[in-house]
Motif scaffolding. Structure first.
Motif, short mmCIF file in Angstrom:
data_model
loop_
_atom_site.label_atom_id
_atom_site.label_comp_id
_atom_site.label_asym_id
_atom_site.label_seq_id
_atom_site.Cartn_x
_atom_site.Cartn_y
_atom_site.Cartn_z
N SER A 199 0.63 -1.27 -0.03
CA SER A 199 0.20 0.04 0.01
C SER A 199 0.78 1.19 -0.05
N LEU A 200 1.94 1.11 0.90
CA LEU A 200 2.84 2.45 0.88
C LEU A 200 3.52 2.61 -0.53
N LEU A 201 4.15 1.74 -0.98
CA LEU A 201 4.63 1.57 -2.40
C LEU A 201 3.79 2.09 -3.46
N SER A 202 2.47 1.74 -3.38
CA SER A 202 1.35 2.11 -4.48
C SER A 202 1.05 3.47 -4.16
N GLN A 203 1.19 4.08 -2.82
CA GLN A 203 0.88 5.62 -2.71
C GLN A 203 1.95 6.18 -3.24
N GLN A 204 3.15 5.70 -2.98
CA GLN A 204 4.27 6.58 -3.20
C GLN A 204 4.53 6.68 -4.81
N LEU A 205 4.21 5.54 -5.49
CA LEU A 205 3.96 5.71 -6.97
C LEU A 205 3.03 6.61 -7.55
#
Length: 269
Positions: free
Chosen positions: A55-61
């Protein structure tokens, strides 16, 4: 480092199967959204650690795309989005080990993309977009409102923001910079535990903390007003864990035509 260490402990202290449960294999079987809610009454499992990282990586992208990464580095963004979908399918299919490996690769790719974007931004060698590709100001406002009022914001008896909600605020701040006509009214809330005076103070601290992070993310304090109402006006009635979870929150209203400003704040009409 601390979060990554905890994540690896969860992975390697659990028995991971080499394949998904019966009927849940195959990468073509799932098309999933990238956000995975974790309810307060659920036991913590390795899958939750994966979903949190994912989820954090998706938000960062998403944030990098909003900042112009797709325009400057389209091939890298396509690669990141493709791996993001694959990780979602691996998690849904129970392929814990495969998902963990892909998350490590995705983290490195996004870090590289972020450094590349910082470089071109600093040296002005890529024409970054000046506004979002959203269809209308109404659609922009709707997206900002959804990000600001995302669920699972605070733990019990705490005004520390969850990492997931912090990422939502960062993404909302990028959009708010492109829409200076929007000002914010942040109202703090608490669940039904504790006495009224304590809950009033706690809800006020929650509103202040959200305002503080939005200011850190670049939203000027003159665009923000805060209030607190304690346990009054809950989102849902009840004392169950899942209801208390969503009642521990701030509600943020977009004010499209704010009143005149005086001494760095809003003046009521």
């Amino acid at each position: 480092m601390h979060r990554h260490a905890c994540f690896l402990i969860l992975i390697f202290t659990s028995a991971c199967s080499s394949g998904p449960p019966h009927g849940q294999g195959g990468f073509a079987e799932h098309s999933l959204d990238s956000r995975y809610p974790v309810e307060a009454d659920q036991p913590l499992t390795p899958a939750h650690g994966l979903r949190f990282d994912f989820s954090l990586l998706s938000q960062q992208l998403d944030i990098l795309v909003l900042e112009g990464a797709e325009l400057c580095f389209p091939a890298t963004v396509v690669q990141a989005k493709t791996r993001q979908k694959r990780i979602a399918r691996e998690i849904a299919g129970g392929l814990v080990y495969d998902a963990a490996n892909d998350i490590i690769i995705q983290r490195r790719l996004i870090a590289r993309l972020e450094h590349q974007l910082d470089y071109v931004n600093e040296h002005e060698i890529c024409d970054l977009p000046q506004s979002t590709a959203l269809a209308s100001p109404g659609e922009l406002g709707e997206k900002i409102q959804r990000l600001l009022n995302h669920d699972n914001q605070f733990a019990t008896d705490s005004f520390a923001l969850s990492p997931k909600y912090m990422a939502q605020l960062a993404e909302a701040a990028i959009l708010l910079k492109q829409a200076p006509e929007y000002h914010l009214l942040i109202t703090g809330h608490a669940d039904d535990r504790g006495d009224g005076e304590y809950n009033q103070k706690l809800s006020g601290n929650r509103a202040k903390q959200v305002a503080r992070y939005l200011h850190i993310f670049g939203i000027h304090e003159t665009r923000i007003r805060i209030s607190a109402i304690g346990e009054n006006d809950p989102l849902f009635l009840g004392s169950e864990a899942q209801i208390r979870l969503v009642n521990r929150r701030v509600s943020i209203e977009l004010i499209e035509h704010p009143q005149t400003q005086e001494n760095g704040g809003w003046q009521d009409e």
